[in-house]
Write a protein that holds these residues in place. Structure first.
Motif, PDB file in Angstrom:
ATOM      1  N   MET A  18       0.396  -1.351   0.447  1.00 30.33           N
ATOM      2  CA  MET A  18      -0.114   0.313   0.070  1.00 30.33           C
ATOM      3  C   MET A  18       0.729   0.801  -0.087  1.00 30.33           C
ATOM      4  N   GLN A  19       0.903   2.152  -0.710  1.00 27.65           N
ATOM      5  CA  GLN A  19       1.742   3.222  -1.184  1.00 27.65           C
ATOM      6  C   GLN A  19       1.725   3.992   0.396  1.00 27.65           C
ATOM      7  N   ARG A  20       2.168   4.972   0.638  1.00 26.51           N
ATOM      8  CA  ARG A  20       1.990   5.863   2.061  1.00 26.51           C
ATOM      9  C   ARG A  20       2.252   7.318   1.612  1.00 26.51           C
ATOM     10  N   LEU A  21       1.859   8.542   2.101  1.00 24.29           N
ATOM     11  CA  LEU A  21       1.872   9.854   1.353  1.00 24.29           C
ATOM     12  C   LEU A  21       1.876  10.123   2.780  1.00 24.29           C
ATOM     13  N   GLY A  62     -18.231   9.444   6.908  1.00 24.61           N
ATOM     14  CA  GLY A  62     -16.719   9.909   5.750  1.00 24.61           C
ATOM     15  C   GLY A  62     -15.833  10.410   7.116  1.00 24.61           C
ATOM     16  N   PHE A  63     -14.593  10.869   6.288  1.00 27.13           N
ATOM     17  CA  PHE A  63     -13.505  11.198   6.638  1.00 27.13           C
ATOM     18  C   PHE A  63     -13.921  12.643   7.158  1.00 27.13           C
ATOM     19  N   ASP A  64     -14.472  13.253   6.294  1.00 28.70           N
ATOM     20  CA  ASP A  64     -15.091  14.797   6.537  1.00 28.70           C
ATOM     21  C   ASP A  64     -15.784  15.252   7.566  1.00 28.70           C
ATOM     22  N   ILE A  65     -16.823  13.822   7.900  1.00 32.63           N
ATOM     23  CA  ILE A  65     -18.186  13.914   8.651  1.00 32.63           C
ATOM     24  C   ILE A  65     -17.301  13.893   9.557  1.00 32.63           C
ATOM     25  N   ASP A  66     -16.006  12.845   9.817  1.00 33.65           N
ATOM     26  CA  ASP A  66     -15.835  12.310  11.186  1.00 33.65           C
ATOM     27  C   ASP A  66     -15.496  13.692  11.913  1.00 33.65           C
ATOM     28  N   VAL A  67     -14.496  14.728  10.746  1.00 38.52           N
ATOM     29  CA  VAL A  67     -12.980  15.632  11.702  1.00 38.52           C
ATOM     30  C   VAL A  67     -14.009  16.356  11.771  1.00 38.52           C
ATOM     31  N   ALA A  68     -14.964  17.252  10.803  1.00 42.10           N
ATOM     32  CA  ALA A  68     -16.007  18.641  11.864  1.00 42.10           C
ATOM     33  C   ALA A  68     -16.600  17.670  12.772  1.00 42.10           C
ATOM     34  N   ASN A  69     -17.405  17.044  12.913  1.00 45.20           N
ATOM     35  CA  ASN A  69     -17.659  16.214  14.112  1.00 45.20           C
ATOM     36  C   ASN A  69     -17.157  16.440  15.305  1.00 45.20           C
ATOM     37  N   ASN A 128     -10.026   4.109  -4.415  1.00 43.57           N
ATOM     38  CA  ASN A 128      -9.467   2.743  -3.881  1.00 43.57           C
ATOM     39  C   ASN A 128     -10.376   2.514  -2.702  1.00 43.57           C
ATOM     40  N   TYR A 129     -10.922   3.305  -1.796  1.00 44.11           N
ATOM     41  CA  TYR A 129     -12.074   2.676  -1.148  1.00 44.11           C
ATOM     42  C   TYR A 129     -12.880   2.426  -1.127  1.00 44.11           C
ATOM     43  N   LEU A 130     -13.679   2.904  -2.605  1.00 44.53           N
ATOM     44  CA  LEU A 130     -15.008   2.294  -3.352  1.00 44.53           C
ATOM     45  C   LEU A 130     -14.602   1.036  -3.947  1.00 44.53           C
ATOM     46  N   LYS A 131     -13.367   0.780  -4.413  1.00 45.83           N
ATOM     47  CA  LYS A 131     -13.573  -0.234  -5.059  1.00 45.83           C
ATOM     48  C   LYS A 131     -12.743  -1.543  -4.077  1.00 45.83           C
ATOM     49  N   LYS A 132     -12.341  -1.369  -3.292  1.00 42.57           N
ATOM     50  CA  LYS A 132     -12.232  -2.070  -2.016  1.00 42.57           C
ATOM     51  C   LYS A 132     -13.747  -2.164  -1.312  1.00 42.57           C
ATOM     52  N   ARG A 168      -5.404   7.427  12.619  1.00 42.93           N
ATOM     53  CA  ARG A 168      -6.732   6.547  13.391  1.00 42.93           C
ATOM     54  C   ARG A 168      -8.279   7.108  12.449  1.00 42.93           C
ATOM     55  N   ILE A 169      -8.971   8.161  11.846  1.00 35.76           N
ATOM     56  CA  ILE A 169      -9.680   8.474  10.791  1.00 35.76           C
ATOM     57  C   ILE A 169      -9.033   7.768   9.914  1.00 35.76           C
ATOM     58  N   VAL A 170      -7.829   8.703   9.301  1.00 34.42           N
ATOM     59  CA  VAL A 170      -8.061   7.878   8.375  1.00 34.42           C
ATOM     60  C   VAL A 170      -7.474   6.617   8.313  1.00 34.42           C
ATOM     61  N   ASP A 171      -7.044   5.926   8.387  1.00 36.10           N
ATOM     62  CA  ASP A 171      -7.241   4.557   8.593  1.00 36.10           C
ATOM     63  C   ASP A 171      -8.564   4.011   8.824  1.00 36.10           C
ATOM     64  N   LYS A 172      -9.255   4.738   9.175  1.00 34.77           N
ATOM     65  CA  LYS A 172     -10.677   3.917   9.233  1.00 34.77           C
ATOM     66  C   LYS A 172     -11.496   4.470   7.944  1.00 34.77           C
ATOM     67  N   TRP A 173     -11.331   5.473   7.647  1.00 33.42           N
ATOM     68  CA  TRP A 173     -12.241   5.569   5.654  1.00 33.42           C
ATOM     69  C   TRP A 173     -10.981   4.621   4.874  1.00 33.42           C
ATOM     70  N   PHE A 174      -9.599   5.076   4.769  1.00 37.14           N
ATOM     71  CA  PHE A 174      -9.370   4.766   3.567  1.00 37.14           C
ATOM     72  C   PHE A 174      -8.036   3.273   3.876  1.00 37.14           C
ATOM     73  N   GLY A 175      -7.680   3.157   5.655  1.00 36.54           N
ATOM     74  CA  GLY A 175      -6.758   2.008   5.740  1.00 36.54           C
ATOM     75  C   GLY A 175      -5.838   2.060   5.049  1.00 36.54           C
ATOM     76  N   VAL A 176      -5.294   3.510   4.761  1.00 36.68           N
ATOM     77  CA  VAL A 176      -3.754   3.349   4.486  1.00 36.68           C
ATOM     78  C   VAL A 176      -3.193   4.226   5.761  1.00 36.68           C
ATOM     79  N   ALA A 177      -1.659   3.756   5.463  1.00 32.56           N
ATOM     80  CA  ALA A 177      -0.937   4.268   6.926  1.00 32.56           C
ATOM     81  C   ALA A 177      -0.558   6.020   6.455  1.00 32.56           C
ATOM     82  N   ILE A 178      -0.372   6.795   7.041  1.00 36.25           N
ATOM     83  CA  ILE A 178      -0.266   8.237   6.754  1.00 36.25           C
ATOM     84  C   ILE A 178       1.441   8.203   7.078  1.00 36.25           C
TER      85      ILE A 178
END
Length: 269
Positions: A1-4, A59-66, A200-204, A253-263
């Motif tokens: 998995m690509q790390r960004l 979604g990611f933004d909704i979690d961040v905003a809340n 990638n999220y949608l495909k997985k 943690r929010i990134v991992d929840k929605w995208f499953g990638v490590a930043i």
């Protein structure tokens, strides 16, 4: 998995956290609605901002905003609008902030119409195409094809700037990613220029059958929250939270929840 990722500056972190209490005393006075953080979002950019099975935004933004609302002691109210209308709506005072995967371009960072904050995620510009269309193997093989993009987004600009002059002769624009990928599946466009993480999220998740996201990232980009210029204390308070959350793992943690990638935050800009 690509790390960004990107490098968070320790000095900025210390300053931002120290400034948070003072900002917290000021931002309430300039909110659009008393005690409420009014958030503009598209609701059509999975998994940043989308409508869930019950009809509620998620979604990611909704979690961040809340989480921002909870941290700042504010109720959160979402307003949905096509992405192309979000930044003009923010400048016109319709929302306090935008949480909808806003890309941090030099033009937006220099804007006097809103404050675009420090990064909350790192992403990239990528090609999404139909699995069977193997003739599109990367950016070098898209010339002469019909490109699709979200109206008002930045991915199309990144692509056309990097590609040879005259390479893309036909482009179709869409109000959101949902419509974009539907037309890709229905063969109305040859490829979609979009971010790397979302498709990638949608495909997985099984929500984007018959397509693939090419691991040929044209540009590393950062995205964040945009705040109206009428409330600089709110921008300062949110930026301080983002700094702290990059440091303590909250955003990861929010990134991992929605995208499953490590930043890899050390590579962030």
């Amino acid at each position: 998995m690509q790390r960004l990722g990107f490098l968070a500056a320790a000095a900025a972190l210390l300053f931002g956290v120290a400034a948070a209490p003072a900002a917290a005393q000021d931002y309430r006075a300039s909110l659009i609605a008393p005690g409420t953080l009014t958030v503009g979002t598209s609701g059509s950019a999975p998994p940043f901002s989308m409508t869930g099975p019950t009809g509620a935004l998620q979604g990611f933004d909704i979690d961040v905003a809340n989480q921002l609302g909870e941290a700042l002691g504010l109720r959160v109210a979402f307003v949905q609008l096509d992405f192309a209308g979000l930044l003009p709506g923010l400048a016109a005072g319709r929302f306090d902030i935008i949480a909808s995967g806003v890309t941090r371009t030099p033009e937006r960072l220099a804007s006097t119409s809103f404050h675009l904050l420090s990064p909350y995620i790192v992403n990239g510009v990528a090609i999404t195409r139909r699995e069977a269309d193997t003739a599109i193997a990367g950016w070098s093989s898209v010339c002469g094809r019909t490109m699709g993009a979200v109206r008002g987004g930045t991915f199309q600009r990144y692509a056309t700037t990097a590609l040879p002059a005259g390479c893309i002769t036909q482009t179709r624009e869409y109000p959101g990613a949902t419509e974009l990928f539907l037309d890709l599946q229905n063969r109305r466009i040859d490829f979609a220029v979009h971010d790397f993480l979302g498709p990638n999220y949608l495909k997985k998740a099984g929500q984007l059958p018959g397509v693939t996201v090419l691991d040929d990232i044209q540009a590393t980009i950062t995205q964040s929250i945009a705040v109206g210029t009428r409330n600089k204390p709110l921008a300062d308070a949110i930026d301080a939270r983002l700094e702290a959350w990059r440091n303590d793992g909250t955003l990861s943690r929010i990134v991992d929840k929605w995208f499953g990638v490590a930043i890899d935050w050390s590579r962030a800009r």
